[in-house]
Scaffold this motif. Sequence first.
Motif, mmCIF file in Angstrom:
data_model
loop_
_atom_site.group_PDB
_atom_site.id
_atom_site.type_symbol
_atom_site.label_atom_id
_atom_site.label_comp_id
_atom_site.label_asym_id
_atom_site.label_seq_id
_atom_site.Cartn_x
_atom_site.Cartn_y
_atom_site.Cartn_z
ATOM 1 N N PRO A 240 15.407 12.802 68.100
ATOM 2 C CA PRO A 240 16.225 11.741 68.714
ATOM 3 C C PRO A 240 16.870 10.878 67.626
ATOM 4 N N ALA A 241 18.016 10.314 67.905
ATOM 5 C CA ALA A 241 18.804 9.584 66.910
ATOM 6 C C ALA A 241 17.993 8.499 66.204
ATOM 7 N N ASN A 242 17.157 7.777 66.954
ATOM 8 C CA ASN A 242 16.405 6.671 66.342
ATOM 9 C C ASN A 242 15.219 7.145 65.500
ATOM 10 N N GLU A 243 14.907 8.444 65.535
ATOM 11 C CA GLU A 243 13.795 8.990 64.761
ATOM 12 C C GLU A 243 14.262 9.772 63.537
ATOM 13 N N ARG A 244 15.583 9.909 63.369
ATOM 14 C CA ARG A 244 16.118 10.670 62.241
ATOM 15 C C ARG A 244 16.182 9.812 60.979
ATOM 16 N N PRO A 245 16.052 10.424 59.811
ATOM 17 C CA PRO A 245 16.248 9.669 58.567
ATOM 18 C C PRO A 245 17.719 9.331 58.374
ATOM 19 N N SER A 246 17.994 8.242 57.650
ATOM 20 C CA SER A 246 19.381 7.857 57.387
ATOM 21 C C SER A 246 20.043 8.838 56.428
ATOM 22 N N GLU A 247 19.268 9.418 55.513
ATOM 23 C CA GLU A 247 19.761 10.451 54.607
ATOM 24 C C GLU A 247 18.585 11.212 54.028
ATOM 25 N N ILE A 248 18.885 12.370 53.459
ATOM 26 C CA ILE A 248 17.847 13.240 52.904
ATOM 27 C C ILE A 248 18.122 13.454 51.425
ATOM 28 N N ARG A 249 17.120 13.203 50.616
ATOM 29 C CA ARG A 249 17.183 13.469 49.178
ATOM 30 C C ARG A 249 15.996 14.344 48.812
ATOM 31 N N VAL A 250 16.143 15.128 47.759
ATOM 32 C CA VAL A 250 15.144 16.147 47.428
ATOM 33 C C VAL A 250 14.781 16.057 45.949
ATOM 34 N N ALA A 251 13.502 16.258 45.654
ATOM 35 C CA ALA A 251 13.034 16.330 44.264
ATOM 36 C C ALA A 251 12.169 17.574 44.115
ATOM 37 N N THR A 252 12.334 18.274 42.994
ATOM 38 C CA THR A 252 11.545 19.477 42.746
ATOM 39 C C THR A 252 11.284 19.619 41.257
ATOM 40 N N THR A 253 10.213 20.310 40.916
ATOM 41 C CA THR A 253 9.933 20.596 39.509
ATOM 42 C C THR A 253 10.733 21.801 39.038
ATOM 43 N N HIS A 254 10.738 22.864 39.848
ATOM 44 C CA HIS A 254 11.332 24.130 39.421
ATOM 45 C C HIS A 254 12.564 24.490 40.261
ATOM 46 N N PRO A 255 13.766 24.316 39.730
ATOM 47 C CA PRO A 255 14.988 24.645 40.475
ATOM 48 C C PRO A 255 15.359 26.125 40.309
ATOM 49 N N ILE A 256 14.636 27.003 40.992
ATOM 50 C CA ILE A 256 14.885 28.440 40.860
ATOM 51 C C ILE A 256 16.285 28.780 41.378
ATOM 52 N N LEU A 257 16.611 28.266 42.567
ATOM 53 C CA LEU A 257 17.963 28.339 43.133
ATOM 54 C C LEU A 257 18.519 29.756 43.087
ATOM 55 N N SER A 258 17.759 30.690 43.646
ATOM 56 C CA SER A 258 18.151 32.092 43.623
ATOM 57 C C SER A 258 19.166 32.404 44.710
ATOM 58 N N GLY A 259 19.924 33.473 44.503
ATOM 59 C CA GLY A 259 20.860 33.950 45.509
ATOM 60 C C GLY A 259 21.850 32.903 45.960
ATOM 61 N N ASN A 260 21.895 32.675 47.277
ATOM 62 C CA ASN A 260 22.830 31.726 47.881
ATOM 63 C C ASN A 260 22.194 30.354 48.094
ATOM 64 N N ALA A 261 21.245 29.993 47.244
ATOM 65 C CA ALA A 261 20.520 28.732 47.431
ATOM 66 C C ALA A 261 21.450 27.530 47.446
ATOM 67 N N MET A 262 22.429 27.484 46.543
ATOM 68 C CA MET A 262 23.332 26.333 46.498
ATOM 69 C C MET A 262 24.132 26.201 47.791
ATOM 70 N N SER A 263 24.582 27.321 48.336
ATOM 71 C CA SER A 263 25.308 27.289 49.606
ATOM 72 C C SER A 263 24.402 26.789 50.732
#
Length: 311
Positions: A240-263
């Motif tokens: 529901p709209a009132n339960e959603r985050p205002s925005e999403i940010r991500v942190a990781t140690t290992h950015p493998i980012l294989s294949g189409n990960a960026m897309s």
Amino acid sequence: MSNLKIFSDLSHPELAKEICAELQMPLGQANIQIFSNGNPIVEIQECVRGSDVFVIGTQAPPASENFISFCILINALRYASARRITAVIPYLFESRSDKKDRPRIAIVSRLVAQMLETSGINRAIFIDLHAPQIQGFFRLPTDTINGAGLICKFLKQRDLSNYVIVAPDAGEAKKLHPFQELMPQLPLAMLDKRRYAHDEKPTVHKLIGDVGGKVALIIDDEISSGGTIKEAADFFQRLPANERPSEIRVATTHPILSGNAMSTLNQSGIKELIAINTVPVPETKKQATQFEFHLLSPANIIAKTIEIIHT
């Protein structure tokens, strides 16, 4: 620092140069060539007899080729009479294969440990192992650097009053203690994620905690396909709209980012990705982002660890 030498394979030469710059010493001279049939040959081009040698290598494409070259480099140093050899592995090869969770499969990370020992290492240094039990696969001293300090130092430069830490699954929630210790003011939420097959298609069933109107900071030890982040973002959109985050940010140690990960990450709608430079990220992938992308160097903390072990 007397008798200290640093060598690197071909997996992440930029990080190796940064570490040497922190230590104010040159990178060791070695010639690594890959023949047309795929076989590597390694030649150490300086004297290492009696030296305390640290060898830097990480899992980066082509992963299998780089791992074999890394082992041959270590073995060449052993036969060149290095006194002690420490493997510095920011992202351990095959670290996700750490248990036998299906019949008739191999525990590959244990095999990797055995191969590294056979190659001739005396010690190993890692950054954020995927599972703590991997240290038990080694029969020699190991040290694990915690990446939370780097990420938290970067995050503390901003206003975190509306942030909430989100664990993408129960397994990752256990690894968030360092973040909670360094940023105790931040509340914690957790997603109930399940993976029903050995693929990259997780499913989120429910949320434990409150992210409504807050900045959801999803922390995962590694991002491979981006599927976990995309599924988490899609789940938040179904709330529901009132339960959603205002925005999403991500942190990781290992950015493998294989294949189409960026897309996949672009489609998820995240605002920011913070990662540690444990594996090389091609420039083409950096330029393909539709979000803020911050790559933090672990060179300083690795250099300090080397200094402590060497002394």
